[in-house]
Design an enzyme around this catalytic site. Structure first.
Site, mmCIF file in Angstrom:
data_model
loop_
_atom_site.group_PDB
_atom_site.id
_atom_site.type_symbol
_atom_site.label_atom_id
_atom_site.label_comp_id
_atom_site.label_asym_id
_atom_site.label_seq_id
_atom_site.Cartn_x
_atom_site.Cartn_y
_atom_site.Cartn_z
ATOM 1 N N ASP A 159 -27.715 -10.312 -38.156
ATOM 2 C CA ASP A 159 -27.542 -11.726 -37.842
ATOM 3 C C ASP A 159 -27.492 -12.557 -39.122
ATOM 4 O O ASP A 159 -27.677 -12.035 -40.227
ATOM 5 C CB ASP A 159 -28.678 -12.183 -36.922
ATOM 6 C CG ASP A 159 -28.233 -13.230 -35.918
ATOM 7 O OD1 ASP A 159 -27.257 -13.955 -36.201
ATOM 8 O OD2 ASP A 159 -28.868 -13.341 -34.845
ATOM 9 N N GLU A 191 -22.337 -10.965 -38.308
ATOM 10 C CA GLU A 191 -22.119 -12.313 -37.783
ATOM 11 C C GLU A 191 -21.686 -13.256 -38.912
ATOM 12 O O GLU A 191 -21.805 -14.483 -38.801
ATOM 13 C CB GLU A 191 -23.382 -12.811 -37.077
ATOM 14 C CG GLU A 191 -23.877 -11.823 -36.030
ATOM 15 C CD GLU A 191 -24.495 -12.460 -34.810
ATOM 16 O OE1 GLU A 191 -24.681 -13.676 -34.794
ATOM 17 O OE2 GLU A 191 -24.798 -11.720 -33.851
ATOM 18 N N TRP A 192 -21.152 -12.674 -39.953
ATOM 19 C CA TRP A 192 -20.722 -13.411 -41.142
ATOM 20 C C TRP A 192 -19.793 -14.574 -40.801
ATOM 21 O O TRP A 192 -20.092 -15.735 -41.143
ATOM 22 C CB TRP A 192 -20.086 -12.403 -42.101
ATOM 23 C CG TRP A 192 -19.483 -12.927 -43.364
ATOM 24 C CD1 TRP A 192 -19.366 -14.217 -43.786
ATOM 25 C CD2 TRP A 192 -18.897 -12.126 -44.396
ATOM 26 N NE1 TRP A 192 -18.736 -14.280 -45.003
ATOM 27 C CE2 TRP A 192 -18.436 -13.015 -45.396
ATOM 28 C CE3 TRP A 192 -18.696 -10.754 -44.566
ATOM 29 C CZ2 TRP A 192 -17.797 -12.555 -46.541
ATOM 30 C CZ3 TRP A 192 -18.067 -10.306 -45.714
ATOM 31 C CH2 TRP A 192 -17.625 -11.197 -46.685
ATOM 32 N N PRO A 193 -18.648 -14.357 -40.103
ATOM 33 C CA PRO A 193 -17.759 -15.505 -39.880
ATOM 34 C C PRO A 193 -18.357 -16.576 -38.973
ATOM 35 O O PRO A 193 -18.056 -17.771 -39.149
ATOM 36 C CB PRO A 193 -16.514 -14.870 -39.252
ATOM 37 C CG PRO A 193 -16.972 -13.554 -38.723
ATOM 38 C CD PRO A 193 -18.074 -13.103 -39.613
ATOM 39 N N LEU A 194 -19.201 -16.186 -38.026
ATOM 40 C CA LEU A 194 -19.838 -17.169 -37.138
ATOM 41 C C LEU A 194 -20.571 -18.238 -37.930
ATOM 42 O O LEU A 194 -20.470 -19.436 -37.633
ATOM 43 C CB LEU A 194 -20.821 -16.442 -36.211
ATOM 44 C CG LEU A 194 -21.839 -17.303 -35.450
ATOM 45 C CD1 LEU A 194 -21.143 -18.250 -34.496
ATOM 46 C CD2 LEU A 194 -22.831 -16.417 -34.705
ATOM 47 N N TYR A 195 -21.287 -17.833 -38.970
ATOM 48 C CA TYR A 195 -22.090 -18.774 -39.739
ATOM 49 C C TYR A 195 -21.304 -19.455 -40.857
ATOM 50 O O TYR A 195 -21.784 -20.412 -41.458
ATOM 51 C CB TYR A 195 -23.319 -18.053 -40.311
ATOM 52 C CG TYR A 195 -24.323 -17.696 -39.247
ATOM 53 C CD1 TYR A 195 -25.311 -18.602 -38.859
ATOM 54 C CD2 TYR A 195 -24.284 -16.470 -38.586
ATOM 55 C CE1 TYR A 195 -26.236 -18.291 -37.877
ATOM 56 C CE2 TYR A 195 -25.198 -16.153 -37.596
ATOM 57 C CZ TYR A 195 -26.167 -17.066 -37.246
ATOM 58 O OH TYR A 195 -27.070 -16.753 -36.253
ATOM 59 N N ASP A 219 -22.874 -17.932 -29.202
ATOM 60 C CA ASP A 219 -23.463 -16.963 -28.284
ATOM 61 C C ASP A 219 -22.931 -17.185 -26.877
ATOM 62 O O ASP A 219 -22.758 -18.322 -26.431
ATOM 63 C CB ASP A 219 -24.984 -17.118 -28.230
ATOM 64 C CG ASP A 219 -25.669 -16.640 -29.502
ATOM 65 O OD1 ASP A 219 -24.976 -16.197 -30.437
ATOM 66 O OD2 ASP A 219 -26.910 -16.710 -29.543
#
Length: 425
Positions: A159, A191-195, A219
């Site tokens: 995460d 979850e690199w691109p999500l953040y 999510d």
């Protein structure tokens, strides 16, 4: 059929522009079970022992996956999410499982899952703490990677909480290298691109070289509005994200919530169909110990799973929209095309959609063989290019089908793009 305007979007179907993470894993989209959406951070094993995050939960899920046909259908990972560790590392600086909820430790749990012919996934975070406040891996990437390898873990969900966004890339790359240095094959879910999206467009070449799959958006919740928001985001960014997907690395739109509380059966069919079209990891988050037979049948539908796991390894995408319909298409092996027609209208009854309005139908020259998979399996037979066949789709439901051209010439959907806008009335 009422007047329909369909806008065909442009997107390259060339092979991924960059090389995948070289660990030999995720050559097809990952399939398994992940605890988070259904069980969240329930650590109260005193009053809720059946649903708390404990070794017992994962052992029971592994038992059911073997007994009830999930393993046979292709679901192989049993994945732990947040809230499994102690709040403190041990004296050697290693993560440790909460001793009350995991009295046998993670290695014993991995051995148990492996004895069932399944694989174990675990969770950690790139930052100082996990999203739920447990110890993060910042400053401990090598230690944690080796710990997971020593425990014989097969998948790491990593995460992105509690780290400055400018350090995300370095952190994810460092953990990827640390995992590979262990010599143990550990599938790496990022979850690199999500953040990073809130600040800048991520570098998907670097992401694909680093991770086996990666989350892009919010999510998933147990609701149709949540599933729709994921589909809308994916379609609006598909020119960026779709070319990065292929064997070894996949876009992850988050968990399947089929079998829970928030989706009607038609909406469950839509999530299953569109996740297969998007070549998404199929990670269920539900209670397999108590799931309705209809949801189970959908999740184990071999024809949908065959689309998900198609060896050509191309992600599908939205090719048309209009009149509250969306068309999504995915090129498949053996010269086939998977098509999903989503009825986004949420009022009234079933609505008709002409199959000849599917953009890929232009390759049915002179004919195509059509197989309907959802809402129920039916061989539609050979259809001419001028076919009058109408698909009837329930509100918030999806018609899923495969199309195989019958012609002397191979269609070009594997390698060409729709470089124009097409209006169909």
């Amino acid at each position: 059929m009422s007047k329909t305007v369909l806008l065909v979007v442009s997107l390259s179907l060339m092979s991924p522009a960059s090389e995948a993470l070289d660990n030999g894993l995720a050559l097809k989209p990952t399939m398994g079970w992940l605890h988070w959406e259904r069980f969240m951070c329930n650590t109260d094993c005193d009053t809720d022992p059946d649903n708390c995050i404990s070794e017992r939960l994962y052992m029971q899920m592994a038992d059911v996956m073997v007994k009830e046909g999930w393993k046979e259908a292709g679901y192989e990972y049993v994945c732990i999410d947040d809230c499994w560790p102690s709040l403190q590392r041990d004296a050697r600086g290693r993560l440790q499982a909460d001793p009350k909820r995991f009295p046998g430790g993670i290695k014993k749990l991995a051995d148990y899952v492996h004895s069932k012919g399944l694989k174990l996934g675990i969770y950690a975070d790139v930052g100082e703490k996990t999203c739920a406040g447990y110890p993060g891996s910042l400053g401990y990437y090598e230690t944690d990677a080796q710990t997971f390898a020593d425990w014989d873990v097969d998948l790491l969900k990593f995460d992105g909480c509690n780290l400055k966004w400018t350090l995300l890339g370095e952190g994810y790359i460092n953990m990827s290298k640390a995992l590979n240095r262990t010599g143990k094959s550990i599938l790496y879910s990022c979850e690199w691109p999500l953040y990073e999206w809130p600040f800048q467009k991520p570098n998907y070449t670097a992401i694909r070289e680093t991770c086996n799959h990666w989350r892009n958006f919010d999510d998933v919740f147990d609701s149709w509005s949540s599933v729709k928001s994921i589909l809308d985001w994916t379609a609006s960014h598909q020119d960026t994200v779709v070319p990065s997907a292929g064997p070894g690395g996949w876009n992850d739109p988050d968990m399947l919530v089929i079998g829970n509380f928030g989706l009607s059966h038609d909406q469950q069919e839509s999530q299953m169909a569109l996740w297969a079209i998007m070549a998404a990891p199929l990670l269920m988050s539900n209670d397999l110990r108590d799931i309705c037979p209809r949801s189970k049948q959908l999740l184990q539908n071999k024809r949908i799973i065959e689309i998900s796991q198609d060896p050509l390894g191309r992600q599908g995408y939205r090719t048309a929209k209009g009149n509250s319909f969306e068309v999504w298409e995915r090129p498949l092996s053996k010269n086939r095309l998977a098509v999903a027609v989503l009825n986004k209208q949420e009022i009234g009854g079933p609505r008709g959609f002409a199959i000849s309005s599917v953009p890929g139908w232009k390759y049915c020259d002179p004919q195509c063989n059509v197989t309907l998979i959802l809402p129920q399996y039916k061989e539609m037979g050979v259809q001419a290019k001028e076919s009058k066949l109408i698909l009837y789709v329930n509100p918030s439901g999806t018609a899923l089908l495969t199309v195989t051209p019958i012609s002397k010439h191979r269609p070009h959907w594997r390698k060409t793009s729709a470089k124009h806008d097409q209006i169909i009335l």
